[in-house]
Design an enzyme around this catalytic site. Structure first.
Site, mmCIF file in Angstrom:
data_model
loop_
_atom_site.group_PDB
_atom_site.id
_atom_site.type_symbol
_atom_site.label_atom_id
_atom_site.label_comp_id
_atom_site.label_asym_id
_atom_site.label_seq_id
_atom_site.Cartn_x
_atom_site.Cartn_y
_atom_site.Cartn_z
ATOM 1 N N ILE A 157 -5.931 -4.082 11.819
ATOM 2 C CA ILE A 157 -5.552 -5.387 11.576
ATOM 3 C C ILE A 157 -6.696 -6.283 11.598
ATOM 4 O O ILE A 157 -7.775 -6.650 12.104
ATOM 5 C CB ILE A 157 -5.006 -6.007 12.893
ATOM 6 C CG1 ILE A 157 -3.856 -4.789 13.366
ATOM 7 C CG2 ILE A 157 -4.412 -7.351 13.071
ATOM 8 C CD1 ILE A 157 -2.864 -4.867 12.381
ATOM 9 N N ARG A 243 0.833 -9.522 -1.562
ATOM 10 C CA ARG A 243 0.212 -8.901 -2.785
ATOM 11 C C ARG A 243 -0.386 -9.627 -3.805
ATOM 12 O O ARG A 243 -1.170 -9.264 -4.623
ATOM 13 C CB ARG A 243 1.346 -7.869 -3.238
ATOM 14 C CG ARG A 243 1.558 -6.725 -1.975
ATOM 15 C CD ARG A 243 2.740 -5.861 -2.036
ATOM 16 N NE ARG A 243 2.841 -5.019 -1.129
ATOM 17 C CZ ARG A 243 3.972 -4.433 -0.625
ATOM 18 N NH1 ARG A 243 5.159 -4.439 -1.317
ATOM 19 N NH2 ARG A 243 3.968 -3.538 0.241
ATOM 20 N N ARG A 268 -31.838 -8.033 -19.316
ATOM 21 C CA ARG A 268 -32.574 -6.553 -19.374
ATOM 22 C C ARG A 268 -32.471 -6.134 -20.761
ATOM 23 O O ARG A 268 -31.776 -6.244 -21.613
ATOM 24 C CB ARG A 268 -31.671 -5.715 -18.644
ATOM 25 C CG ARG A 268 -32.032 -4.334 -18.676
ATOM 26 C CD ARG A 268 -33.374 -4.171 -17.711
ATOM 27 N NE ARG A 268 -33.748 -2.756 -17.426
ATOM 28 C CZ ARG A 268 -34.706 -2.334 -17.017
ATOM 29 N NH1 ARG A 268 -35.426 -3.160 -16.051
ATOM 30 N NH2 ARG A 268 -35.185 -1.127 -16.946
ATOM 31 N N GLN A 279 -24.674 -0.678 -28.174
ATOM 32 C CA GLN A 279 -22.923 -0.584 -28.408
ATOM 33 C C GLN A 279 -22.556 -0.126 -27.104
ATOM 34 O O GLN A 279 -21.498 -0.209 -26.538
ATOM 35 C CB GLN A 279 -22.538 0.286 -29.443
ATOM 36 C CG GLN A 279 -20.850 0.349 -29.887
ATOM 37 C CD GLN A 279 -20.715 0.961 -31.299
ATOM 38 O OE1 GLN A 279 -20.845 2.249 -30.981
ATOM 39 N NE2 GLN A 279 -20.251 0.274 -31.930
ATOM 40 N N GLY A 339 -27.672 -0.125 -14.087
ATOM 41 C CA GLY A 339 -28.263 1.160 -14.056
ATOM 42 C C GLY A 339 -28.891 1.335 -12.369
ATOM 43 O O GLY A 339 -27.993 0.920 -11.537
ATOM 44 N N GLU A 363 -2.085 -3.844 2.265
ATOM 45 C CA GLU A 363 -1.100 -4.549 1.875
ATOM 46 C C GLU A 363 -0.123 -3.579 0.779
ATOM 47 O O GLU A 363 0.594 -4.266 -0.023
ATOM 48 C CB GLU A 363 -1.285 -6.064 1.252
ATOM 49 C CG GLU A 363 -1.888 -6.424 2.417
ATOM 50 C CD GLU A 363 -1.863 -8.239 2.188
ATOM 51 O OE1 GLU A 363 -0.907 -8.636 1.495
ATOM 52 O OE2 GLU A 363 -2.640 -9.008 2.868
HETATM 53 N N1 CAA Z 1 12.373 -8.356 0.345
HETATM 54 C C1 CAA Z 1 13.322 -8.236 1.135
HETATM 55 N N2 CAA Z 1 13.954 -6.954 1.442
HETATM 56 C C2 CAA Z 1 13.326 -5.971 1.282
HETATM 57 C C3 CAA Z 1 12.396 -5.871 0.228
HETATM 58 C C4 CAA Z 1 11.607 -7.239 0.134
HETATM 59 N N3 CAA Z 1 10.554 -7.220 -0.860
HETATM 60 N N4 CAA Z 1 12.220 -4.640 0.100
HETATM 61 C C5 CAA Z 1 12.679 -3.800 0.986
HETATM 62 N N5 CAA Z 1 13.780 -4.621 1.650
HETATM 63 C C6 CAA Z 1 14.873 -4.228 2.339
HETATM 64 C C7 CAA Z 1 15.739 -3.388 1.615
HETATM 65 O O1 CAA Z 1 16.692 -4.064 0.907
HETATM 66 C C8 CAA Z 1 16.482 -2.454 2.628
HETATM 67 O O2 CAA Z 1 17.340 -3.372 3.443
HETATM 68 P P1 CAA Z 1 19.047 -2.893 3.261
HETATM 69 O O3 CAA Z 1 19.123 -1.466 3.764
HETATM 70 O O4 CAA Z 1 19.562 -3.984 3.907
HETATM 71 O O5 CAA Z 1 19.401 -2.834 1.747
HETATM 72 C C9 CAA Z 1 15.319 -2.455 3.708
HETATM 73 O O6 CAA Z 1 14.400 -3.342 3.336
HETATM 74 C C10 CAA Z 1 14.715 -1.133 3.729
HETATM 75 O O7 CAA Z 1 14.134 -0.778 2.529
HETATM 76 P P2 CAA Z 1 13.790 0.637 1.745
HETATM 77 O O8 CAA Z 1 15.014 1.592 2.057
HETATM 78 O O9 CAA Z 1 13.199 0.464 0.304
HETATM 79 O O10 CAA Z 1 12.687 1.270 2.840
HETATM 80 P P3 CAA Z 1 11.657 2.420 2.687
HETATM 81 O O11 CAA Z 1 11.714 2.944 4.059
HETATM 82 O O12 CAA Z 1 12.122 3.132 1.541
HETATM 83 O O13 CAA Z 1 10.240 1.545 2.425
HETATM 84 C C11 CAA Z 1 8.502 0.416 1.235
HETATM 85 C C12 CAA Z 1 9.957 0.815 1.561
HETATM 86 C C13 CAA Z 1 8.544 -0.203 0.083
HETATM 87 C C14 CAA Z 1 7.698 2.048 1.016
HETATM 88 C C15 CAA Z 1 7.965 -0.335 2.496
HETATM 89 O O14 CAA Z 1 7.867 0.685 3.564
HETATM 90 C C16 CAA Z 1 6.443 -0.664 2.213
HETATM 91 O O15 CAA Z 1 6.081 -1.684 1.498
HETATM 92 N N6 CAA Z 1 5.154 0.106 2.789
HETATM 93 C C17 CAA Z 1 4.154 -0.419 2.858
HETATM 94 C C18 CAA Z 1 3.725 -1.189 3.855
HETATM 95 C C19 CAA Z 1 2.652 -1.870 3.620
HETATM 96 O O16 CAA Z 1 2.401 -2.787 2.669
HETATM 97 N N7 CAA Z 1 1.580 -2.113 4.652
HETATM 98 C C20 CAA Z 1 0.707 -3.015 4.508
HETATM 99 C C21 CAA Z 1 0.164 -3.380 5.969
HETATM 100 S S1 CAA Z 1 -0.265 -5.108 6.147
HETATM 101 C C22 CAA Z 1 -1.895 -5.158 5.747
HETATM 102 O O17 CAA Z 1 -2.422 -4.544 4.969
HETATM 103 C C23 CAA Z 1 -2.378 -6.476 5.923
HETATM 104 C C24 CAA Z 1 -3.805 -6.677 6.087
HETATM 105 O O18 CAA Z 1 -4.333 -6.807 7.170
HETATM 106 C C25 CAA Z 1 -4.550 -7.191 4.921
#
Ligand code: CAA
Length: 394
Positions: A157, A243, A268, A279, A339, A363
């Protein structure tokens, strides 16, 4: 098609550049080496309005567009990516998520403090066993009538120990799968919230990345975001915007490494002339410049789509995928151009190279971006590049 920035956007870019050079550059090497959280720099970013850039001024935000936010991220990321990830998480995951999907009471209570930097926010989705597979939430929130009881552990986190407010994603009804997931506003000071140790990382070393444990935390029902079961969609939508911020961070890393390489290669000399006249180096610089420009177009376009209230899910994944690839490649090449000097801390490019790696991971990893992109282009659902499709919900 107009490729010009407005005067306001140019002013934001200039202010961020000046701040990065004057306030972030001094000390960035020491903070990175010793994993020192940039307390003073974060305070100043709040004061200058970099922590709630896109929030409506009625809540105390800057009321700026996403392009301005991206320009600021780019400039800050040329210098200090521990600071830019704090800017990114606070702006695009926490503030935007609350402003877009929160209730008026939630905005008054939390957003007003978060967008000025008085409080910092964290986005708590990842778990020890649920990173890319974000629907597999083990953290539970049991409905007790007027409140929920939250139990579980969140991992990796950003702003883990500095944040006062956590947006926590948890499973309320496992039988409903992702439709049983909710998002909650949790205060760091509540009983049962425990912050784990600080991660010792490859890059962005002075940002505070922690695990957070929640044990029988009582969360009032009014702190749930959106309707019951909206939590997973909330996380996905917020991450789409996030993202764009990380893509801008990657762009800044690449541009920063490139600018340092141009400067060094002019100064340099080898074999009787500046190395940029050889090049071998000149072609590296040409590739860098071209790929950075392509990344920049993708990043700005994804921000523009968001500002125009068009669907930006596909565009933000494409921008992050490509910009993070360019950040990695450019920063590795920048070390090569420098380098032996590139291999030591004083010249900054080794830090940018270490920082670049995380942009391919957090993300949503590059592989996750490819899932999002391939699904979008095969279903055609999200491919909406023209204004005629403006009605597609953002
Ligand atoms: N907007 C709205 N709804 C969305 C969506 C979007 N962009 N993307 C998916 N959904 C919805 C889908 O429509 C679906 O809903 P319905 O069943 O009602 O149609 C539901 O969400 C589930 O979607 P999927 O079936 O596509 O789900 P999945 O299990 O196949 O997963 C995934 C999709 C894209 C792989 C997703 O799990 C994902 O993005 N994973 C990565 C997680 C991530 O990015 N983690 C980062 C952590 S946070 C962080 O890093 C912050 C930090 O501290 C810097």
């Amino acid at each position: 098609m107009i490729f010009e920035l407005s005067e306001e956007q140019l002013a934001v870019q200039e202010a961020a550049r000046e701040f990065a050079q004057k306030d972030l550059l001094p000390g960035v090497i020491d903070r990175d080496r010793d994993m020192i959280y940039p307390t003073e720099q974060v305070r100043k970013m709040g004061e200058l309005g970099f922590l709630g850039m896109m929030v409506d001024p009625k809540y105390g935000g800057g009321g700026m567009d996403t392009i301005s936010y991206v320009l600021a991220m780019e400039e800050i990321s040329k210098v200090d990516n521990s600071c830019s990830v704090i800017v990114s998480v606070n702006n695009s995951l926490v503030c935007w998520g609350l402003e877009k999907f929160g209730t008026e009471d939630q905005k008054q209570k939390y957003l007003t403090k978060l967008c000025t930097g008085e409080w910092i926010g964290a986005f708590c989705l990842s778990e020890p066993e649920a990173g890319s597979d974000a629907t597999s939430q083990r953290t539970t929130a049991v409905d007790k009538g007027d409140h929920y009881i939250l139990n579980g552990t969140k991992n990796w986190i950003t702003n883990g120990s500095s944040s006062k407010v956590h947006l926590v994603i948890a499973q309320t009804d496992p039988e409903k799968g992702h439709k049983g997931i909710n998002a909650f506003i949790v205060e760091a000071g509540w009983d049962g919230v425990k912050i784990g140790g600080k991660e010792d990382k490859l890059g962005i070393r002075s940002s505070d990345t922690h695990s957070i444990m929640y044990t029988d935390v009582k969360v009032p029902k009014e702190n749930r975001i959106g309707e019951d079961g909206f939590g997973f969609k909330f996380a996905m939508k917020v991450l789409s915007g996030g993202r764009i911020g990380i893509a801008a961070q990657a762009l800044g890393i690449a541009a920063g490494a490139y600018e340092l390489s141009v400067k060094y290669s002019k100064e340099r000399e080898a074999f009787g002339k500046p190395i940029n006249r050889h090049q071998a180096i000149a072609f590296k610089l040409a590739d860098m410049a071209t790929e950075i420009e392509a990344a920049r177009l993708l990043v700005y376009r994804s921000a523009w789509l968001k500002d125009e209230h068009m669907n930006f899910d596909l565009a933000s994944s494409q921008a992050k995928l490509y910009a993070s690839t360019v950040a990695m490649k450019t920063s590795v090449e920048a070390v090569q151009v420098h380098g032996g000097y590139g291999f030591v801390k004083e010249y900054h490019v080794e830090r940018l190279m270490r920082d670049a790696k995380i942009t391919q991971i957090y993300e949503g990893t590059s592989e996750i971006q490819k899932i999002v992109i391939s699904r979008a282009i095969t279903t055609g659902d999200l491919y909406v590049p023209t204004k005629t499709n403006k009605t597609v919900p953002a």
